[in-house]
Write a protein that holds these residues in place. Structure first.
Motif, PDB file in Angstrom:
ATOM      1  N   GLN A 107       0.832  -1.202   0.000  1.00  0.00           N
ATOM      2  CA  GLN A 107       0.000   0.000   0.000  1.00  0.00           C
ATOM      3  C   GLN A 107       0.872   1.259   0.000  1.00  0.00           C
ATOM      4  OE1 GLN A 107      -2.510  -0.610   3.447  1.00  0.00           O
ATOM      5  NE2 GLN A 107      -4.013  -1.786   2.292  1.00  0.00           N
ATOM      6  N   ILE A 113       1.033   4.095  -3.019  1.00  0.00           N
ATOM      7  CA  ILE A 113       0.725   5.514  -2.808  1.00  0.00           C
ATOM      8  C   ILE A 113       1.909   6.383  -3.223  1.00  0.00           C
ATOM      9  CG2 ILE A 113       0.224   7.265  -1.058  1.00  0.00           C
ATOM     10  CD1 ILE A 113      -1.481   5.216   0.379  1.00  0.00           C
ATOM     11  N   LEU A 165      -3.257   3.745 -13.433  1.00  0.00           N
ATOM     12  CA  LEU A 165      -3.834   3.926 -12.109  1.00  0.00           C
ATOM     13  C   LEU A 165      -4.782   2.777 -11.784  1.00  0.00           C
ATOM     14  CD1 LEU A 165      -3.748   5.996  -9.886  1.00  0.00           C
ATOM     15  CD2 LEU A 165      -5.537   7.272 -11.035  1.00  0.00           C
ATOM     16  N   ARG A 166      -5.593   2.405 -12.755  1.00  0.00           N
ATOM     17  CA  ARG A 166      -6.511   1.282 -12.546  1.00  0.00           C
ATOM     18  C   ARG A 166      -5.735  -0.009 -12.311  1.00  0.00           C
ATOM     19  NH1 ARG A 166     -11.779   3.015 -13.621  1.00  0.00           N
ATOM     20  NH2 ARG A 166     -11.603   5.003 -14.690  1.00  0.00           N
ATOM     21  N   MET A 184      -4.519   0.121  -8.734  1.00  0.00           N
ATOM     22  CA  MET A 184      -5.617  -0.104  -7.798  1.00  0.00           C
ATOM     23  C   MET A 184      -6.033  -1.578  -7.795  1.00  0.00           C
ATOM     24  SD  MET A 184      -5.986   2.953  -6.587  1.00  0.00           S
ATOM     25  CE  MET A 184      -7.528   3.217  -5.726  1.00  0.00           C
ATOM     26  N   LEU A 218      -3.649  -3.539  -5.735  1.00  0.00           N
ATOM     27  CA  LEU A 218      -3.970  -3.326  -4.315  1.00  0.00           C
ATOM     28  C   LEU A 218      -5.130  -4.222  -3.872  1.00  0.00           C
ATOM     29  CD1 LEU A 218      -3.739   0.542  -3.714  1.00  0.00           C
ATOM     30  CD2 LEU A 218      -2.233  -1.239  -2.843  1.00  0.00           C
ATOM     31  N   LYS A 219      -6.119  -4.369  -4.767  1.00  0.00           N
ATOM     32  CA  LYS A 219      -7.259  -5.230  -4.423  1.00  0.00           C
ATOM     33  C   LYS A 219      -6.824  -6.680  -4.285  1.00  0.00           C
ATOM     34  CE  LYS A 219     -11.045  -2.703  -6.537  1.00  0.00           C
ATOM     35  NZ  LYS A 219     -12.089  -2.750  -7.564  1.00  0.00           N
ATOM     36  N   ARG A 223      -6.652 -11.201   3.336  1.00  0.00           N
ATOM     37  CA  ARG A 223      -7.818 -11.841   3.944  1.00  0.00           C
ATOM     38  C   ARG A 223      -7.659 -13.359   3.954  1.00  0.00           C
ATOM     39  NH1 ARG A 223     -10.228 -10.688   7.187  1.00  0.00           N
ATOM     40  NH2 ARG A 223     -12.217 -11.583   6.618  1.00  0.00           N
TER      41      ARG A 223
END
Lengths: 238, 238
Positions: free
Chosen positions: A64, A68, A81-82, A85, A88-89, A96
């Protein structure tokens, strides 16, 4: 992705991939250790698995932070950028998965001293194997940017859901036949549910690989879901 | 945050807050409806709650899209970027709270036709009330950017964990006393676990509010965790 003029930028993007890949390797090992610890009632292996989850959490924080920094410094265009992101997902799903596997390891510690019939734990063993294979396949697909392989994982989650439903019903039956093992079976129920949720996160990763490779968001509904929440799992009629 | 020269930029940042606030309002209503549906065995209210989760998911997608557009267009400095990423994390926790509340609503549908003693469901009722109050307080803290209030929520999660542990043990006892209600109690066990996890996500939001308001990351460990995974919840000794 279009080639970038700035080589340092490519290296920074590659670092995000590398961090994600390290997280994936650790999550895979953690899931395997937790499952073996559960099957063999091995509290030392379980304790090792619980500890190793911290490394995954640390890697996610680094991922993360790096993302950033990269966005702030390089001001990437919308497409890049996508991509960032999405990575990151994927990192968040791996974190998890680590949490859920750690919880299985904790339950393995809790039941390690118990002498219970192997039959009870067999269903969860099958689920562990399937969940581990799915996770391995999705990580291979991620490394190879292989959409077809990711989609195969996505479709195969149906089998894990079906297996969960059957293990769930089996455990309820065991509990009804012998109330003395209700505490033990409750650990197995939650453990099986964790494996089903690991499957869901694996599927999320497959969807994100599809997006990374094709640029298209997968809008289809997943083949099937855990139906035990809506099943009339009452009075043994299930 | 420092004032921005570009007013449109402020409006865009405010839109992220507004989307998060809408998500929070819907999550609160969904949790309330799911809990009432569970207590009153009301399948229509449960169905309404299940449906309303879709709106939360849609809002989260809009939040993510708007955030990416804003980053791409405005190329915010590191501080603003961290602010935006934190709002995204809060959105992700609210989406998970919606999912967990939806799962409670599905379980309420599954047990709606059953005639069971009210005593069974009382513990989950207390948990619902506490989880709902915590969620309301954290959303108030978010709206008012009130760090002290957020920290009060963070500390109070301990009570919800303690209540979960007691409900968990109580349900195991009910199951051992009457194996015919094992299926029903399993729904309640998973429902109670969902409420405990809603508490965890509420605590995550409190931590993120702390970061938004003070600029500092909360590094303390949470007061207490669910200990039922490691409890020797075997053979009725719990």
């Amino acid at each position: 992705m279009a080639s970038h003029i700035v080589h340092a930028y490519d290296a920074e993007l590659a670092e995000l991939d590398s961090l994600t890949s390290q997280m994936g390797g650790l999550a895979e090992a953690l899931l395997r250790d937790a499952s073996i610890a559960m099957q063999r009632r091995d509290p030392e292996l379980a304790a090792k698995a619980v500890q190793s989850d911290k490394k995954i959490d640390d890697l996610e924080r680094r991922l993360q932070d790096r993302a950033i920094q990269l966005i702030a410094k390089r001001q990437p265009m919308a497409n890049d950028l996508r991509h960032i992101m999405t990575v990151l997902k994927i990192g968040s799903d791996l974190e998890r998965i680590g949490d859920l596997a750690k919880n299985i390891a904790k339950r393995a510690q809790a039941i390690a001293g118990e002498n219970h019939p192997k039959q009870l734990i067999a269903g969860m063993g099958h689920m562990s194997q399937l969940a581990a294979r799915q996770l391995k396949d999705v990580l291979d697909a991620l490394g190879a940017k292989d959409d077809a392989k990711a989609m195969a994982v996505w479709r195969a989650d149906e089998s894990l859901d079906a297996l969960y439903n059957s293990v769930f019903r089996e455990l309820l039956t065991f509990m009804m036949e012998d109330p003395r093992i209700i505490g033990l079976c409750t650990h197995l129920l939650f453990g099986a549910k964790n494996l089903e949720r690991i499957g869901d996160h694996t599927t999320n990763i497959a969807e994100n690989i599809h997006y990374l490779v094709t640029g298209r968001i997968l809008t289809d509904d997943r083949p099937k879901q855990d139906d035990t929440a809506s099943a009339s799992a009452i009075n043994g009629k299930n």
